[in-house]
Scaffold this active site. Structure first.
Site, PDB file in Angstrom:
ATOM      1  N   ASN A 283       0.761  -1.165  -0.019  1.00  0.00           N
ATOM      2  CA  ASN A 283       0.005   0.180  -0.003  1.00  0.00           C
ATOM      3  C   ASN A 283       0.856   1.256   0.258  1.00  0.00           C
ATOM      4  O   ASN A 283       1.823   1.434   0.739  1.00  0.00           O
ATOM      5  CB  ASN A 283      -0.933  -0.170   1.296  1.00  0.00           C
ATOM      6  CG  ASN A 283      -1.698  -1.451   1.563  1.00  0.00           C
ATOM      7  OD1 ASN A 283      -2.204  -1.744   0.631  1.00  0.00           O
ATOM      8  ND2 ASN A 283      -1.093  -1.703   2.870  1.00  0.00           N
TER       9      ASN A 283
ATOM     10  N   GLU B  37       8.765  -4.663  -0.904  1.00  0.00           N
ATOM     11  CA  GLU B  37       7.686  -3.843  -0.794  1.00  0.00           C
ATOM     12  C   GLU B  37       8.055  -2.385  -0.975  1.00  0.00           C
ATOM     13  O   GLU B  37       7.192  -1.630  -1.685  1.00  0.00           O
ATOM     14  CB  GLU B  37       6.840  -3.697   0.567  1.00  0.00           C
ATOM     15  CG  GLU B  37       6.682  -5.497   1.086  1.00  0.00           C
ATOM     16  CD  GLU B  37       5.716  -5.990   0.048  1.00  0.00           C
ATOM     17  OE1 GLU B  37       4.934  -5.079  -0.861  1.00  0.00           O
ATOM     18  OE2 GLU B  37       5.770  -7.249  -0.068  1.00  0.00           O
TER      19      GLU B  37
ATOM     20  N   HIS C 129       7.882  -1.745  -4.871  1.00  0.00           N
ATOM     21  CA  HIS C 129       6.731  -1.429  -5.410  1.00  0.00           C
ATOM     22  C   HIS C 129       6.308  -0.200  -5.442  1.00  0.00           C
ATOM     23  O   HIS C 129       5.158   0.300  -5.913  1.00  0.00           O
ATOM     24  CB  HIS C 129       5.617  -2.392  -4.329  1.00  0.00           C
ATOM     25  CG  HIS C 129       5.501  -3.646  -5.312  1.00  0.00           C
ATOM     26  ND1 HIS C 129       5.391  -4.049  -6.393  1.00  0.00           N
ATOM     27  CD2 HIS C 129       5.495  -4.990  -4.457  1.00  0.00           C
ATOM     28  CE1 HIS C 129       5.281  -5.476  -6.215  1.00  0.00           C
ATOM     29  NE2 HIS C 129       5.353  -5.930  -5.228  1.00  0.00           N
TER      30      HIS C 129
ATOM     31  N   GLU D 264       5.088  -8.091  -9.823  1.00  0.00           N
ATOM     32  CA  GLU D 264       5.743  -8.972  -8.589  1.00  0.00           C
ATOM     33  C   GLU D 264       7.048  -9.722  -9.081  1.00  0.00           C
ATOM     34  O   GLU D 264       7.728  -9.866  -8.075  1.00  0.00           O
ATOM     35  CB  GLU D 264       4.769 -10.149  -8.414  1.00  0.00           C
ATOM     36  CG  GLU D 264       3.387  -9.251  -7.613  1.00  0.00           C
ATOM     37  CD  GLU D 264       3.483  -8.817  -6.534  1.00  0.00           C
ATOM     38  OE1 GLU D 264       4.674  -8.883  -5.907  1.00  0.00           O
ATOM     39  OE2 GLU D 264       2.615  -8.089  -5.938  1.00  0.00           O
TER      40      GLU D 264
END
Length: 915
Positions: free
Chosen positions: A318, A351, A354, A373
């Site tokens: 997120n 993460e 991302h 991914e």
């Protein structure tokens, strides 16, 4: 999640926001849906909005239609008020939307239009809202009030159970929206390409922490209840719904600032702030590394990393608020083992990557999930190698990701990296080793083919061109092609659009001072090479090195035909030649007998690089499973590793021997393979000993734990005796085991233990304050041998003492430990299927549970039994996993039938006294 749309609902399109109470709509049908997803589709007087019913039976599949873009959101004004006692929440949405199509009707700027009809299309998770008149082109505001349930399924807006330092059970409200679960929390256009900005407010108890993607800009008492606070967050950048997040709970934090000025916080359970320091250190190093690598600044003012008690995935990226399992974020300086530190470093690296690759530039549709991914799974290693060069992490990549992807992709029931995803229920199926590990492996191969400088140049161009937008796989290829001048799209489409990979068959001939290599490719299958017509082919980057300089590539070629001949100049007859140095190319290799024979001394004398020693062994092991060579040849090769010093090489050997041990548990000579394992691992075990020596580092600690655990499980008496002694001292508090020794000791004493041992272990589990220690125990409980104790462990797996996401590893531990355990675990899964399937709601944990429970069977009839069970107990998100498991069972059965007698004879002969 139960999200009930009813009570107070108003849908309005206005030219400017009008402060006015929403209109009541009494539609009883609105009470019936577990999930509402609003997707507004403009068609004259009709809007379609999406819903999801909570149903265990899948509708018949039919073509799935994505949302049209004639009405789209520009900004979501979202206010949520969770009730942490009753597990419900109230929400208000005011979304600014744009109507793109021109209709004939016209209405005044201040007119409010109420929806007059609701038509649900449950299979597609949509509801159509009808309006009495057509909507004019331009801006409007969609207002919706809604209520919902904080569910316990670890998806959507859900509740997460935790204990306070005083032992009181409480709940946090947290989110997990990827792939298609933002719709469980609030009405939205829940597709990655439909981006908007978000203004989020949370109404929360004043003694709780409230977090969202952005920084807090206002905090004030709630006008109706002085025990509540209204917390308002800054407007987000334009972003996809699946990246929205909010967390309400009790947390401590540690804070730092990256060298480029970003505030970084790691949130931990109350009283455990110290356990966030390692992740903070990694994050503070990682952000500047990515800033520099991409040459694009991190676009948010802050980033929070938070440990969530009940969390299905490892972590979720997120934007600005990254959520983690506790074990993927928290490190106790005294009680965390080396492998946990490495895991946390990799997950943080993944993460944070991302935040650029996925969040700033987002895949256009789930077909391109691999782009997110696969890339993050590759660059996390680059990042960890930068932060912790002593981890030798790229060698570990080959064992952890590369070989795992090859094993899965060799199956007939694999899938291409790029999968056409239609219905949202299909998305969960592609969160697997193909999207992640094969994706990472082909990007690693591409990076090697292009070179780092041009790769970075292309990445920078891609991120600049598509920032705050969406992109497809071809967009990345275009940017890399322009940067490198190489035919990237042509090469890479052969790796992403068709499943599988080639086996490169190599033979050689010496001509004077030159070595002539004949190289051919054909599709490799787990059941043997593809011999049919229409054999697919790949554009294969081939690298070649020689014994003169094993670390230097002597020649690079692009194999774009079924076969070719290559001449390598100035190679003397006594030098070996090796294909794929560094084990970078995504393929298996089959050498001629003479070539293989010349490479074997490089294993004993260590002149071959560790990653190549590993790759050679792994290729041969795979060829033996496919029936292309005898397993006995691999066992002979394994004995050549007696001088091996490298952790990752031993780890891969250990893994393959574990596969073989599991296979041979179906025979009456299982003990002979245990003896082979003891003989192979004893010299390195004696060399390492039990105590850490001065000058040892991270990899020595990993190797010691691996070797002692392998010896202990295989019944090596001195290891067993020492493990029991140390375990007793640990339990009695005389000498606490170091964190790196706990797993091997726990495993050893349980494998050869009784009911008292199991009771002691369960007591340790109950006393453990740290989730890492609880997980460490849970993973080895299945090693217990007695049938009644195995049953006790399985019952424990579904108890309140085990977090929902960890039940899977307890059952998997039972299935992977013995023949009896495998049968008992499968029966347990069948007997408790309804509860297990309901617990995981068809997510990827159900696929993992199925794979761990049945993959080790080696009897044809078991494949039929597994297939039959899932035909009557549907698990839509695990359909492909079931097919893969059935295929693996049949492959195991064929392997056993083909090689069992020869293996048995070899194991007997090697111990027979010489004549």
């Amino acid at each position: 999640m139960l999200l009930v749309l009813g009570r107070r609902v108003s849908l309005s399109f206005v030219k400017r926001v009008i402060p006015q109470d929403p209109v009541l709509l009494s539609k009883p049908i609105l009470q019936n849906f577990r999930t509402i997803k609003f997707r507004v589709i403009h068609s004259s007087t009709v809007f379609a909005i999406a819903t999801r019913q909570n149903t265990d039976t899948m509708p018949e599949r039919r073509p799935f239609v994505r949302l049209p873009t004639d009405v789209y959101p520009v900004n979501y004004g979202l206010c949520l008020k969770p009730d942490l006692i009753d597990f419900t929440f109230e929400g208000k949405l005011e979304a600014i939307v744009e109507v793109a199509n021109i209709s004939l009707a016209f209405f005044s700027y201040s007119l409010e239009i109420n929806a007059t009809g609701f038509n649900y299309q449950n299979e597609d998770e949509k509801v159509t809202l009808s309006f009495p008149s057509a909507l004019q082109k331009g801006s409007g505001t969609l207002k919706i009030d809604f209520v919902g349930e904080l569910n316990d399924k670890m998806k959507g807006f859900y509740r997460s159970k935790y204990a306070t330092p005083a032992g009181e059970i409480r709940y946090a409200a947290v989110t997990q929206f990827e792939a298609t679960d933002a719709r469980r929390a609030f009405p939205c256009w829940d597709e990655p390409a439909i981006k908007a900005t978000f203004d989020i407010s949370l109404i929360v108890p004043k003694d709780r922490v409230a977090l969202s993607n952005m920084n807090v800009i206002d905090r004030k008492p709630h006008p109706e209840d002085d025990s509540l606070l209204e917390v308002k967050f800054a407007t987000t950048p334009i972003m996809s719904t699946y990246l929205v997040a909010f967390v309400i709970g009790e947390y401590d934090f540690v804070e730092g600032q990256s060298s480029d000025g970003v505030t970084v916080r790691v949130y931990t359970p109350t009283g455990k702030a110290e356990q966030g320091k390692f992740a903070l250190e990694v994050a503070v190093k990682t952000l500047p590394f990515y800033n520099d690598y991409f040459n694009v600044p991190y676009p948010l003012p802050k980033i929070d990393l938070i440990a969530i008690a009940d969390f299905a995935a490892g972590a979720m990226e997120n934007w600005g608020l990254v959520t983690y399992r506790e074990t993927a974020l928290l490190i106790d300086p005294k009680n965390s083992c080396s492998s946990s530190r490495q895991w946390v470093a990799l997950v943080v690296g993944h993460e944070l990557a991302h935040q650029w690759f996925g969040n700033l530039v987002t895949m256009e549709w789930w077909t391109h999930l691999w782009l997110n991914e696969g890339f993050a799974s590759w660059i996390e290693y680059l990042c960890v190698d930068h932060c912790f060069p002593d981890y030798d992490i790229w060698t570990q990549f080959v064992s952890a990701d590369y070989t795992r992807a090859l094993d899965l992709d060799a199956l007939d029931n694999s899938h291409p990296i790029e999968v056409n995803v239609g219905h949202p229920s299909e998305v969960d199926e592609i969160f697997d080793a193909i999207s992640y590990s094969k994706g990472a492996s082909v990007i690693r191969m591409l990076h090697n083919y292009i070179g780092d400088e041009d790769f970075r140049k292309g990445m920078h161009s891609y991120l600049l061109k598509f920032q705050h937008k969406n992109a497809a796989t071809e967009d990345l290829w275009d940017c890399l092609e322009q940067a490198s001048g190489k035919p990237i799209a042509l090469v890479m489409s052969s790796w992403t659009k068709q499943m599988g990979f080639p086996i490169i068959v190599v033979d050689q001939e010496q001509q004077g001072d030159d070595r002539i290599l004949k190289i051919s490719q054909k599709k490799f299958c787990a059941s043997g090479p593809h011999n049919g017509e229409d054999c697919p082919k790949w554009m294969v980057p081939i690298s070649i090195c020689t014994g003169e300089d094993p670390g230097c590539t002597k020649l690079k070629v692009l194999l774009d035909s079924p076969e070719t001949t290559i001449t390598i100049n100035n190679v003397s007859p006594d030098q070996w030649v090796k294909i794929n140095p560094g084990t970078v190319g995504f393929y298996r290799i089959q050498y001629s007998s003479a070539m293989l024979e010349s490479l074997l001394p490089g294993i004993r004398d260590l002149t071959l690089l560790p990653v190549d020693r590993l790759g050679l062994q792994n290729d041969l092991f795979s060829l033996s499973r496919a029936g292309m060579i005898s397993t006995v040849e691999v066992l002979k090769l394994m004995e050549a590793f007696v001088n091996e010093p490298n952790y990752t090489v031993w780890s891969d050997l250990s893994c393959n021997l574990g596969v073989l041990s599991s296979l041979l548990s179906h025979t009456d000579f299982h003990e002979e393979i245990q003896e082979f394992i003891r003989d192979l691992f004893t010299p390195i075990g004696l060399k390492l000993g039990w105590e850490c020596k001065q000058g040892e580092g991270h990899l020595d600690a990993l190797l010691r734990g691996l070797v002692l655990g392998k010896l202990g499980k295989a019944g090596h008496k001195p290891t067993l005796e020492e493990a029991r002694r140390r375990f007793k001292d640990h339990v009695e508090g005389k000498q606490i085991l170091s964190a790196d020794l706990r797993s091997p000791v726990y495993l050893t004493v349980l494998k050869h233990g009784d009911s008292a041992t199991l009771d002691t272990m369960l007591k340790l589990h109950k006393q453990a304050d740290m989730q890492e220690e609880k997980n460490r125990i849970e993973r080895v409980l299945g090693a217990i041998s007695a049938p009644d104790l195995i049953q006790k462990v399985l019952t424990f797996a579904l108890s309140e003492d085990v977090r929902p996401q960890d039940t899977v590893s307890v059952i998997g531990g039972v299935a992977g430990s013995s023949k009896h355990g495998r049968k008992a675990a499968w029966k347990f899964v069948k007997d408790n299927w309804e509860e297990l399937h309901n617990r995981y709601q068809g997510g990827f944990l159900i696929s993992r549970l199925i794979k761990l429970s049945v993959d080790g069977f080696a009897i044809d009839k078991m494949a039929a039994e597994v297939k039959s069970f899932f035909e009557s107990h549907h698990a839509p998100a695990a359909e492909r996993t079931v097919q893969q498991c059935c295929e693996n069972i049949l492959l195991n059965a064929a392997w056993l039938k083909r090689d069992a007698d020869d293996i048995h004879q070899y194991l007997l002969k090697r111990k027979a006294p010489p004549v």
